[in-house]
Design a protein around this motif. Structure first.
Motif, PDB file in Angstrom:
ATOM      1  N   GLU A  45      12.105 -38.123 -72.877  1.00  0.00           N
ATOM      2  CA  GLU A  45      10.857 -38.483 -73.354  1.00  0.00           C
ATOM      3  C   GLU A  45      10.166 -37.800 -74.595  1.00  0.00           C
ATOM      4  O   GLU A  45      10.472 -37.900 -75.525  1.00  0.00           O
ATOM      5  CB  GLU A  45       9.925 -38.368 -72.530  1.00  0.00           C
ATOM      6  N   ALA A  46      11.104 -36.961 -74.281  1.00  0.00           N
ATOM      7  CA  ALA A  46      11.330 -35.235 -75.955  1.00  0.00           C
ATOM      8  C   ALA A  46      11.992 -36.402 -76.709  1.00  0.00           C
ATOM      9  O   ALA A  46      11.238 -35.831 -78.208  1.00  0.00           O
ATOM     10  CB  ALA A  46      11.644 -33.858 -75.177  1.00  0.00           C
ATOM     11  N   LYS A  96       6.195 -31.298 -74.950  1.00  0.00           N
ATOM     12  CA  LYS A  96       5.379 -30.650 -75.532  1.00  0.00           C
ATOM     13  C   LYS A  96       4.159 -29.090 -74.519  1.00  0.00           C
ATOM     14  O   LYS A  96       3.430 -28.430 -75.674  1.00  0.00           O
ATOM     15  CB  LYS A  96       4.703 -31.395 -75.436  1.00  0.00           C
ATOM     16  N   ASN A  97       3.982 -29.880 -73.143  1.00  0.00           N
ATOM     17  CA  ASN A  97       3.001 -28.600 -72.786  1.00  0.00           C
ATOM     18  C   ASN A  97       3.948 -28.069 -72.027  1.00  0.00           C
ATOM     19  O   ASN A  97       3.024 -26.806 -71.884  1.00  0.00           O
ATOM     20  CB  ASN A  97       2.606 -30.058 -71.634  1.00  0.00           C
ATOM     21  N   LYS A 113       4.282 -45.108 -79.032  1.00  0.00           N
ATOM     22  CA  LYS A 113       4.141 -43.946 -77.477  1.00  0.00           C
ATOM     23  C   LYS A 113       5.553 -44.263 -76.036  1.00  0.00           C
ATOM     24  O   LYS A 113       6.155 -45.085 -76.215  1.00  0.00           O
ATOM     25  CB  LYS A 113       3.068 -45.339 -76.823  1.00  0.00           C
ATOM     26  N   GLN A 152      10.091 -39.095 -78.322  1.00  0.00           N
ATOM     27  CA  GLN A 152       8.292 -39.019 -79.120  1.00  0.00           C
ATOM     28  C   GLN A 152       8.815 -38.762 -80.593  1.00  0.00           C
ATOM     29  O   GLN A 152       7.828 -38.695 -81.395  1.00  0.00           O
ATOM     30  CB  GLN A 152       8.063 -38.234 -77.982  1.00  0.00           C
ATOM     31  N   TRP A 165      12.102 -35.927 -68.407  1.00  0.00           N
ATOM     32  CA  TRP A 165      11.449 -34.890 -69.317  1.00  0.00           C
ATOM     33  C   TRP A 165      12.195 -35.181 -71.046  1.00  0.00           C
ATOM     34  O   TRP A 165      11.963 -34.820 -72.303  1.00  0.00           O
ATOM     35  CB  TRP A 165      11.510 -33.801 -68.687  1.00  0.00           C
ATOM     36  N   GLN A 211       3.589 -36.072 -68.099  1.00  0.00           N
ATOM     37  CA  GLN A 211       3.351 -37.201 -69.869  1.00  0.00           C
ATOM     38  C   GLN A 211       3.594 -36.247 -70.154  1.00  0.00           C
ATOM     39  O   GLN A 211       3.132 -34.446 -70.049  1.00  0.00           O
ATOM     40  CB  GLN A 211       2.252 -37.793 -69.152  1.00  0.00           C
ATOM     41  N   ASP A 212       3.755 -36.012 -71.305  1.00  0.00           N
ATOM     42  CA  ASP A 212       4.012 -34.798 -72.464  1.00  0.00           C
ATOM     43  C   ASP A 212       4.968 -34.063 -72.281  1.00  0.00           C
ATOM     44  O   ASP A 212       4.499 -32.261 -72.888  1.00  0.00           O
ATOM     45  CB  ASP A 212       2.976 -34.589 -73.382  1.00  0.00           C
TER      46      ASP A 212
END
Length: 205
Positions: free
Chosen positions: A45-46, A177-178, A56, A49, A42, A173-174
């Motif tokens: 990815e953050a 953000k979510n 991606k 991005q 997590w 995934q994401d």
């Protein structure tokens, strides 16, 4: 980690990579892939991005023997897989060398199978290379950082050939953000993101 870590990274980056302007050779490159493990995916990815040139970022698993692993299985630490992010990037906009710089500055590569409170082989520091060039650059950067004394302890980052990538479940995934208000995001990811954005301001979208 020593207080002079940022300066050391700048010096090491200059020695290994020289100027970051794209050469004529690099101008012909298109989409490439990098695979990094640096603790909880997590967080990884953050961070990636937010970089210009990154098209991606997918969270998933790599490096183990278990086929089609689930998050629950990987969390046992018995699958051999690491939580990683597979990054698709435009090499005309950002180089693998620059991705390595972000990778090593945004986690502690001296703690074996651990990042903060996240403990287990699935959280190991790892670079899964997709070419001999990536392998050579990663090994050279790791060696230079160790020689520079950037950390008091030796870097234990695994550098291994990429293998089958198993994308993680959709809810991973994401994730930041979510789920930005989720406790882990508030207490672990947000502070890390704030530091990252200060250091790499010029590379952000």
């Amino acid at each position: 980690m020593k207080k002079s870590i940022i300066l050391i990274f700048i010096l090491v980056s200059g020695v290994i990579f020289g100027k970051t302007n794209m050469s004529a050779e690099n101008q012909s490159k298109k989409m490439e892939t990098a695979s990094f493990g640096a603790g909880c995916f997590w967080c990884v990815e953050a961070i990636f991005q937010e970089l210009k040139g990154v098209k991606k970022v997918e969270s998933g698993y790599m490096g183990g023997e278990t086929k089609n692993p689930t998050y629950k299985e990987v969390c046992t630490g018995e699958t051999g897989h690491a939580e990683i992010c597979q990054i698709t990037y435009d090499a005309n906009m950002i180089s693998f060398e620059e991705l390595l710089e972000v990778f090593w500055q945004t986690h502690n590569p001296t703690t074996l199978n651990r990042q903060g409170a996240d403990v287990g082989t699935q959280y190991r520091s790892a670079i899964f290379y997709h070419s001999e060039e990536q392998k050579e650059l990663a090994e050279k950067y790791k060696r230079k950082l160790n020689e520079s004394g950037a950390w008091d302890d030796p870097i234990v980052t695994e550098i291994s050939p990429s293998s089958k990538f198993y994308i993680a479940e959709n809810y991973h995934q994401d994730y930041f953000k979510n789920n930005s208000n989720q406790p882990y995001c508030n207490f672990v990811i947000k502070p890390k993101m704030e530091k990252f954005k200060k250091v790499f301001k010029s590379k952000l979208r």
